[in-house]
Every structure is written in C-alpha cells, then in structure tokens.
Design a protein around this motif. Structure first.
Motif, mmCIF file in Angstrom:
data_model
loop_
_atom_site.group_PDB
_atom_site.id
_atom_site.type_symbol
_atom_site.label_atom_id
_atom_site.label_comp_id
_atom_site.label_asym_id
_atom_site.label_seq_id
_atom_site.Cartn_x
_atom_site.Cartn_y
_atom_site.Cartn_z
ATOM 1 N N ARG A 185 3.994 10.624 8.315
ATOM 2 C CA ARG A 185 3.007 9.542 8.271
ATOM 3 C C ARG A 185 2.004 9.680 9.416
ATOM 4 N NH1 ARG A 185 4.402 3.985 10.908
ATOM 5 N NH2 ARG A 185 4.364 5.525 12.563
ATOM 6 N N GLU A 202 -2.028 10.048 9.188
ATOM 7 C CA GLU A 202 -2.944 9.057 9.766
ATOM 8 C C GLU A 202 -3.925 9.704 10.739
ATOM 9 O OE1 GLU A 202 -0.371 6.102 11.495
ATOM 10 O OE2 GLU A 202 -0.108 5.045 9.598
ATOM 11 N N PRO A 210 -2.926 8.582 1.893
ATOM 12 C CA PRO A 210 -1.726 7.750 1.774
ATOM 13 C C PRO A 210 -0.439 8.578 1.786
ATOM 14 C CG PRO A 210 -2.974 7.785 -0.296
ATOM 15 C CD PRO A 210 -3.784 8.533 0.701
ATOM 16 N N GLU A 265 12.211 -11.269 1.347
ATOM 17 C CA GLU A 265 11.203 -10.820 2.317
ATOM 18 C C GLU A 265 11.571 -9.477 2.938
ATOM 19 O OE1 GLU A 265 8.398 -12.457 2.806
ATOM 20 O OE2 GLU A 265 9.127 -13.920 1.330
ATOM 21 N N LYS A 266 12.835 -9.113 2.817
ATOM 22 C CA LYS A 266 13.341 -7.969 3.574
ATOM 23 C C LYS A 266 13.604 -6.745 2.724
ATOM 24 C CE LYS A 266 14.077 -10.381 7.432
ATOM 25 N NZ LYS A 266 13.714 -9.982 8.784
ATOM 26 N N ALA A 267 13.794 -6.934 1.419
ATOM 27 C CA ALA A 267 14.257 -5.823 0.587
ATOM 28 C C ALA A 267 13.418 -5.667 -0.668
ATOM 29 C CB ALA A 267 15.720 -6.038 0.194
ATOM 30 N N GLY A 268 13.407 -4.454 -1.195
ATOM 31 C CA GLY A 268 12.696 -4.183 -2.442
ATOM 32 C C GLY A 268 13.502 -4.548 -3.672
ATOM 33 N N MET A 291 12.472 -1.123 -8.720
ATOM 34 C CA MET A 291 11.733 -1.033 -7.460
ATOM 35 C C MET A 291 12.650 -0.320 -6.485
ATOM 36 S SD MET A 291 9.374 -1.585 -5.247
ATOM 37 C CE MET A 291 9.139 -1.832 -3.477
ATOM 38 N N PRO A 310 10.096 -3.196 2.439
ATOM 39 C CA PRO A 310 9.307 -3.301 3.672
ATOM 40 C C PRO A 310 9.687 -2.241 4.702
ATOM 41 C CG PRO A 310 10.055 -5.466 2.940
ATOM 42 C CD PRO A 310 10.758 -4.452 2.087
ATOM 43 N N PHE A 311 8.748 -1.897 5.557
ATOM 44 C CA PHE A 311 8.973 -0.975 6.669
ATOM 45 C C PHE A 311 10.161 -1.456 7.488
ATOM 46 C CE2 PHE A 311 8.290 0.689 10.898
ATOM 47 C CZ PHE A 311 7.835 1.965 10.666
ATOM 48 N N ASP A 335 5.201 1.729 2.796
ATOM 49 C CA ASP A 335 4.336 0.746 2.131
ATOM 50 C C ASP A 335 5.142 -0.016 1.085
ATOM 51 O OD1 ASP A 335 2.339 -0.761 0.856
ATOM 52 O OD2 ASP A 335 0.855 0.824 1.069
ATOM 53 N N SER A 336 5.372 -1.293 1.364
ATOM 54 C CA SER A 336 6.238 -2.101 0.491
ATOM 55 C C SER A 336 5.615 -2.354 -0.872
ATOM 56 C CB SER A 336 6.549 -3.441 1.169
ATOM 57 O OG SER A 336 5.391 -4.249 1.225
ATOM 58 N N ARG A 337 4.350 -1.971 -1.060
ATOM 59 C CA ARG A 337 3.671 -2.275 -2.316
ATOM 60 C C ARG A 337 3.904 -1.223 -3.404
ATOM 61 N NH1 ARG A 337 -2.165 -3.118 0.128
ATOM 62 N NH2 ARG A 337 -1.457 -1.175 1.069
ATOM 63 N N PHE A 338 4.687 -0.193 -3.062
ATOM 64 C CA PHE A 338 4.908 0.879 -4.029
ATOM 65 C C PHE A 338 6.391 1.205 -4.149
ATOM 66 C CE2 PHE A 338 0.602 1.428 -2.398
ATOM 67 C CZ PHE A 338 -0.127 1.570 -3.572
ATOM 68 N N ARG A 342 1.701 4.569 -9.752
ATOM 69 C CA ARG A 342 0.575 3.895 -9.070
ATOM 70 C C ARG A 342 0.268 4.476 -7.699
ATOM 71 N NH1 ARG A 342 0.771 -2.489 -10.305
ATOM 72 N NH2 ARG A 342 0.435 -2.229 -12.531
ATOM 73 N N LEU A 384 11.471 -7.338 -12.591
ATOM 74 C CA LEU A 384 10.556 -6.957 -11.522
ATOM 75 C C LEU A 384 9.455 -8.007 -11.457
ATOM 76 C CD1 LEU A 384 9.926 -4.279 -9.702
ATOM 77 C CD2 LEU A 384 7.960 -4.144 -11.212
ATOM 78 N N LEU A 395 0.221 -8.094 -3.014
ATOM 79 C CA LEU A 395 1.450 -8.282 -3.787
ATOM 80 C C LEU A 395 2.375 -7.094 -3.586
ATOM 81 C CD1 LEU A 395 -0.123 -9.464 -7.175
ATOM 82 C CD2 LEU A 395 1.225 -10.875 -5.610
ATOM 83 N N ARG A 396 3.679 -7.374 -3.621
ATOM 84 C CA ARG A 396 4.651 -6.277 -3.593
ATOM 85 C C ARG A 396 5.690 -6.512 -4.683
ATOM 86 N NH1 ARG A 396 8.882 -8.848 -0.059
ATOM 87 N NH2 ARG A 396 10.199 -7.066 -0.473
ATOM 88 N N PRO A 397 6.141 -5.442 -5.302
ATOM 89 C CA PRO A 397 7.150 -5.611 -6.345
ATOM 90 C C PRO A 397 8.521 -5.876 -5.726
ATOM 91 C CG PRO A 397 6.462 -3.290 -6.191
ATOM 92 C CD PRO A 397 5.755 -4.032 -5.111
#
Lengths: 517, 517
Positions: free
Chosen positions: A252, A256, A263, A446-449, A467, A471-472, A477-480, A489, B146, B492-494
């Motif tokens: 990462r 960066e 990404p 809030e903590k897990a996918g 999923m 989250p980190f 990136d928690s959005r994927f 995506r 999801l 948003l996050r899945p």
C-alpha cells in the motif's frame, strides 16, 4: 507429472528464463528442496509484462463482454485439464492434503464460472443512461451514458494459504478478468511450481480466447524488489493482495508514493472474534467447544477467518468450556504448516503471546525440528490482560486461539468496542442473550465485514452476497470485498459519455446496454 | 437580512462562541471586510463535534431509510425558507450575481430531493441475499444478506466556487445523508456567513426530523490546523473535498498517515481539454470559437470543468479560429472573482504561463487593484512547447485558456496520450473526423471521467448517469464520483450478515430488503 517446468517468467507468449536471483520451494512435510530453481523477475521483464498488459488493455476494452466470460470459462477448463499436476505439485509445495487441494480446485473453477455467468448477464457491469431533454429550460439536457469500464492492468499478489483459489487463477484474477482488466500475477515464492502450472493454463486460455497475449503474465520473485518494481510501474492500474499485514502495508505504501497513486485492495487477515454469550455457554458450552476446536485447527489454522479470539463470561460454565476446548484441541491435533516461514512465525507469535502479562498458556504448540508440523496452541486471560497486551491485535497465523474472559455483559461490549477492524465477528447466543446480541450487533457491524450468527467464520461462500473484507487493518478499504462477485467493483471505474454520436456507438462493442447497441 | 449571526461553531444543538483565531469574509466586488468575525474551531470543539456525530451514527443506522429521505427533504425546505438571506449574503461574500445564486440554490434543493427519491425507492442502498441450502454437500450453505451500511461521520470540505451546491448542504452532504452518515462541514473561510445561514438551516432540519443532534455539525477554520484536527480525529470515517490540488493532497496525506487510514474523495480540478478536429474546425471554426469563449468565461472561469486547453491543427482554419476566439473573449470580458486569493492565484498562474518557453500570450488578463475583477487570458503554443512546459499540468482557476496547435492528426493523439487525469475531455468532430474521433475516444476514456461530444464540459448534470470525477490528479480515486446519485457509494460499505436470527431482524429497521422485514 506431465508438466515440464520452464522456471521462466510468463510474459504473454514469451517464456523468459530469467537472470535474477534464484529461489526454490521446500516440501514442508519433509524439508526437502524441490526442483527447479525459479528466478526473480528483472526490471526489464516487469516492464515488458506491463507494456504487453497495457497494449492488451487498450484492445480488450473494445471487445464485447462475451470475451470476458469466454476467457473465464476457458481458464476453468484449462485448470481442470491439469488437475492432477496441480494437485501433485500442490501437495509437494504446500503440505496440503489431496482432498483439500481437489476441493480447492473445484472452488476455483466454480468461482471462475460464477463470474462468467454474472458478467454475461450484465449484473456486474452496471450501466445507466439518461435521455436528452432538448426542450428543458433554461438549458437543454444532454444525453448521458454511464458505463463501468476496466481500470487497466491489475497486479495480483496471491495468498500462500490458498494456492489455487486465492492465487494465479483465484478470486482476484477472476474478478479482474470479469472487469476486463489484464492481470500480472506475482507468483508466491513458496509455491512457484504450482503457480507455473496454473499460469500456463491461464496463458493457454488467453491464447484460445483470441485475446491479446498481454491479458495475462506471471512473474516470479522472492525479493521485495520485484514487488516494488511491479507496484511502482507507471502502467499498473491497481493491486490486489492477500497476505500478512506487514507485506500488505508495504505494498500500500509503495502504491501511495507513486507519482500517480493507484488503488490497492489488501486483505491482511484478522482475529475473527467469537462471542459466546452467557445463556448459550451454559446450554451448549461443551458442543461449542468441540465445534470451535475444529474451526481453530481446520487447515492447520491457516485461514484468514480462523477464530483466534474467543470471548466468554467467567464462571463455572466458562471453566467447563475451557476444559472441553483443551481436550478437543488436543484430540484434533495439529498438522503440517504451509512452509518454514509460516511455522517460524507461528512459533514466534505464540511464544510472544505466552510472555504477555496476565496471559496463561493452556496448550503449548508442539513442533518438529525438520518439518513444518505443529500442534495447536491455546491461551487464556481476563479482559484487562487482553486490553493491555502489546501483541493484542497481531494476527497469529496457525492453529491458536485466545480465550478472553469477561466479568459481566458489559465486558463483552467493552471488548467489542476496542477491537480493530476484522474480516468477521461471530455471535453465539440463546433467547436469553437477545438483548446483549442486539448491543453487540450494533458495535460489531462497525468492526467487521461479515457477522456470523451461531456459526464459525471459516468457510467463505463465493456468491453475490459475500463480503470478505472489513475495516482497516483487516483490509485497506472497507468498501470493497475480495470474495464474491461484488469483488469486480475493485477494478471498474465509471465513465460518462455525453452526447455520444451514433457513428461512434458501434466503434466498439460495449457492455450490455441498449445505448451502446 | 433576517438572519442574526452567532459566528459560532454549530455542534448539534449547541452554539459555541469560539476562542480560536478570527477571520472575516471580504466582499470581492468592493474590497470591504464583512462583519462578523468567525473563529477557528479548537481541538476541543472538533472533538465534541465528532463525539456527537459518532453517537448519532450509532443511533441513526438503526432507523429506517425513510429517515434519510425525510431529512433530505427537510434540508431542502429549510434552505428555501432562508433563500433571500442566502442570496444576499452570497452576493456579498462571493461576488456571484443574484441570478446565478438563485439558480444554484435551485440546483442544491433539487439535488437534495433527487437523493431523497433515490434513497426512498431503494436504488441507492443495494442489498442482496442468498438463501440457505441446508442440504448442500459436503457442507450446508448459510443464509447470507449483504447490506450497504453507512461508513460513519463524514467531513465535508466544500468548494469556494459553488457556495451552495458544493458546500454546507451541497452534493457531498446530500450523498452522505443519503448513505445515512452524519456530516461535519468545515465552512469555507471565504464565505463563512453564507455557511452559517445554510448550516443553521440544516441544523433546523435535523431537529425537525427527530434525528440525533449530532447528525450535523459545522465548524469554522481558516488555519490548516482545523483541517488537520478534523481529518485526524479517530471517530471520523471519511472525507469529501472539492478544491485545489495542493489542499486536496494535503488532506489525503493527513488521512493516509492516521493510525487507521480513512477514505478521502478529493476532487481537485483539471484542464478539461477540448479537441477540435480538422474537418469540424474548417466547417464551424468561428461558431466554435464563440461558444468556447462563453464556456471559458462562464462564471468568470471559476468552474472545475472550464476548458483550459484547446487542441487544434495548425493552418489557416486555425488562425481564423484563434482570431475569432480572441475577439469573442474580448467581447465577453471578465468579471469579479470569488475572493482575493483566487484573483491573486489567477494572476500569478497566468503570469507563469506567459513566461513559459514557446508560449505566446494572445490576451493579457486585466485586473483592478482594489476589487477582484479580472479580464480573460488566452495563450497559444505548438505541441512541443506544451509538452516541455513545467506549468503544463497546473490548473489555472479563472477565465483563461491555452490553445495548443498540432501539426497533424498524430499530434492530437500524442497530446492525448500525455495528459494527466482529467474530470472531462471534449471532442468536436465531423463525419470526416470519425477515424480520429475513434482513436481519441480510446485514449481519452483512460484519462477522463466524462467524455463530451460536440459540447463543452461546463454544466454538470445531477442525475444517475453523471460521473464527476476521473483519474488522479483530477481526483484521488477514479472509481467514485462527487456529483450524481452514484456519489452515495463513497460513504457506504458492504456488511454481510450470516444466518441472522429472525429475532434480530426486527432490532432495527433496515434498508428496503425483504430479508430485513
């Protein structure tokens, strides 16, 4: 074994016998070094791979979606045609048993075909359009088409623990191909032979598909320089990584620091806490302990979703649960880890946890000096010792778990609130635990996918509702997600075409959208 | 003006008259300093805003989707109720004309209502489920749901150039609210009064909606310390930014260096090249020059989509086009820029470009010493001078453009290949230009988020097919947009729920998914 090793970089149709430093795999069950020696890709070879990939990208993006599903299907077929070689070399390089590797191969080909079907029916490649409104006041509205377009060449750093399903032709490659992105795989240095067999299968599929040769490349590398040159190459568009926190963060950081950042989706593992609530512990403590022991030792604990943290309320039910868990883990026993690096890290991490203040070792992991065989480890501490341990949030990759005892229901919530990002969190509760389950759900989502109820986090389904992320530091990136069809995506970007002239619509066959036809 | 200024931080229901350093707005049309003085938020105030926002997040996420659309509708209504105050203060703080501000207010309220409708019908909050398969062999398949869940508190750094539509209650706030995320706006230091009026309208809407007060906060700050304390606060989940490259990169760096990095979507502007192809130039050169002059000077060139780069083939048609463009720009004239900072940067950037080797200044921008009024600038150079100019890729914010001439069709492609990431790229072509249009499309869709045909990039529609974003350095992540309903995805996050017990399904009203009902 039918396969004859080239021990070369796979750069499109070329096989370059490299001059870079050499490395060879080791059979973790015997300690024996495996032929042949593979060589680190040089900068020139990486540059060649990226140039081929970029040129393939510019051509492939004009081809119809069917070219993607055809490729995915061909990769699955080609993998099946070398199944015996993959399994034979896989056993030698990873110590995984034959049944597991055959099962993982089935998962890999099913995954490729699932992506193929979802690409074909247009579900993955969203597009949308808004018609022109020439009479709108004060200004006419233009015709807009939004299409999800491939990002460009993707580098895949496969996982050591899933040498097929998260490797050369695994989920990252499948989702990049589904997005229409060329892939360059950096072969895992612990299973380079298996990577070559799979890589040649993918290269054959690309050839049969009629797509440009640069759609796939495979390079070898045991040195961090190979990862650096790959991630920093200006023609690379994205990175998918599965592995350790240290390696994921290093990649990462490299991405960066590029003049043009790209990404990185890095899946870096987690503790996967299992909360066993009081009523459930009393009602089903012994069964839960036995199930948990199986989840901890499954695949010698080498899953990113292994439950490394178990939270229970102290008391008699807890003590019976712990005794049962010790016994079940002892009965399950350990197994051969993937490679000497994993074994050494496992032993070092369990030793470090054993030294933490207030942490009691309930099972000392056994180890053989010559092979990678280890036994399970188990630790126990009260909440306070967990909270203040410096090694608290470090992943222990292997068959180990840490039972944290809390004094009351508030303790469950305090622990949940202090967790770092996780791939998964599991809650086991009975009717009498319902209120606590609700509060935990609020905190843990809030903590897990992925939140698992009355089950264990191992066993990641591959479908459109999965999923595998969070989250980190579980991921970058928690959005994927990196598993399931939504993983596509990561490699798509929206492009809007405004007032596209009809004459240009046919210039390229585009995603299944009437506006493009 | 009905509004009585507090000049305070808006922290939920509290109005904190701050002790931080002061700053006041300046009327760019007169040079007059505007009352009152606003104060930088202190660390304690920022911390208070984030704690309120976090607590609001935990509560709001359990509320039904209708709570989001209701809030969006209320914000629109509250803004309309203070329309005259917004416009009066907006004119004073930004120099924008009344018609433009009334129009922008209409865009802002329409945008809020568009998001409300798209949230309501479930289009924005995707969810999907896979039923359990208890009889699957070798292992049963779990039930998976999801859902796209809100990330948490979002910091919004609004733009100076759209004091309503990209500011306190603009597109970023609308998309964060649509995602169910609380918002903390850092007011733009050049229009703090307008920000307060809009911020109070949003706070009233939150109060009327019955949502927790922490759903919205507004803090002031002219010092980079305020941005630093906000972006680095551990409870912040994401950042949306619109503004300069330097400020956007600084915020991205702050977010990346956090112990827990968070996503930043920064829209940092671009050159928005317009390619006018040879046959079109011959056929419509004069009309195109006049239209282009209008696009360059629209809003005194203070749009991120202003065309700052025009590419044409040299020759007689080019010379006639250039002469017409000079004349049209002269006739259009300039206007009052937003603030002294913008004016000073515009004059410095055009002076720097004038000093670049091989670049000819065709129009020198006029400026008045006391106010922010400036005239348009125009430059011309051959491709080679453009390619070697050190200032080549720097955005000039204001009414300026640079005509780059190429020798042949290959020159268009060479320039396109060297462009950095762009928000937009435009292609003007006739039937005889079709082959070149195809080649340019192939290259430019790698470089820009929106491709405009036979039009100008100014005028960003707000709908579901809009993409306002693009490859770095136009934005920090080409996979997201900051305009249009797809902008919601940034926040948003899945989250996957595995075997969720029926008793927990009702614990919170969830997105429109039958599995949650």
């Amino acid at each position: 074994m039918k396969h004859v090793f080239h021990a070369a970089q796979i750069l499109g149709s070329q096989r370059i016998p490299s001059s870079g430093a050499g490395h060879a795999a080791v059979n973790p069950a015997t300690g024996e070094t495996l032929e042949p020696v593979f060589h680190d890709a040089t900068f020139e070879e990486i540059d060649r791979a990226l140039r081929l990939a970029w040129s393939a990208h510019l051509a492939w993006k004009k081809r119809p979606l069917a070219s993607r599903s055809a490729l995915l299907d061909l990769v699955a077929r080609e993998l099946e045609s070398v199944a015996d070689d993959l399994v034979e070399r896989g056993i030698a390089e990873t110590g995984l048993p034959e049944a597991r590797l055959r099962n993982e191969l089935g998962r890999t080909t099913a995954q490729l075909r699932l992506f193929a079907r979802h690409v074909e029916d247009g579900r993955l490649i969203e597009s949308r359009s808004v018609a022109a409104a020439p009479d709108r006041v004060p200004t006419p509205a233009p015709a807009l088409v939004l299409a999800m377009r491939p990002l460009g060449p993707v580098a895949v750093f496969g996982a050591g623990n899933f040498p097929l399903a998260f490797s050369v032709a695994g989920g990252d490659t499948a989702s990049a191909f589904a997005a229409g992105c060329p892939v360059i795989v950096k072969a895992h240095p612990h299973h380079p032979g298996l990577s070559e067999i799979a890589g040649e299968a993918v290269a054959r599929a690309v050839h049969e598909s009629g797509l440009p040769e640069g759609v796939f490349g495979l390079i070898h590398g045991a040195s961090p320089n190979v990862a650096r040159d790959l991630v920093q190459h200006p023609l690379l568009a994205a990175v998918a990584f599965t592995g350790s926190t240290a390696a994921g963060l290093a990649i990462r950081d490299l991405a960066e620091r590029r003049p043009t950042p790209i990404p990185v989706f890095a899946e870096m593992g987690s503790q996967n806490p299992v909360f066993i609530l009081p009523a459930r512990l009393r009602a089903r403590g012994a069964e839960t302990a036995r199930e948990l022991a199986a989840a901890i030792t499954l695949g010698v604990g080498q899953f990113c979703t292994r439950p490394s943290l178990v939270v229970v309320q102290q008391g008699q039910a807890c003590d019976r649960f712990v005794a049962e868990l010790i016994q079940a883990l002892d009965a399950q026993g350990g197994g051969v880890m993937l490679n000497p690096t994993c074994r050494d890290r496992f032993l070092a991490a369990t030793a470090a946890l054993n030294g933490a203040k207030g942490v009691q070792r309930l099972l000392e992991p056994s180890a053989e000096p010559r092979t990678c065989a280890v036994g399970p480890a188990l630790f126990r501490s009260p909440l306070e010792a967990w909270a203040s341990a410096s090694v608290r949030d470090e992943e222990i990759f292997g068959p180990s778990s840490w039972i944290v005892t809390v004094e009351d229901t508030e303790g469950f919530l305090r622990l949940a609130g202090r967790l770092p990002g996780q791939l998964t969190a599991a809650i086991h509760g009975d009717e009498d635990d319902l209120s606590l389950m609700r509060d935990l759900l609020t905190l843990l989502e809030e903590k897990a996918g992925r939140l698992v109820f009355d089950g264990y986090p191992t066993g990641v389904e591959v479908n459109e509702a999965m999923m595998h992320g969070g989250p980190f530091p579980a991921t970058t990136d928690s959005r994927f997600t990196s598993v399931g069809t939504l993983a596509v995506r990561r490699f798509l970007r929206p492009v809007c075409y405004q007032n596209l002239p009809p004459a240009l619509r046919g210039h390229a066959e585009r995603p299944n959208d009437p506006v493009w036809e």
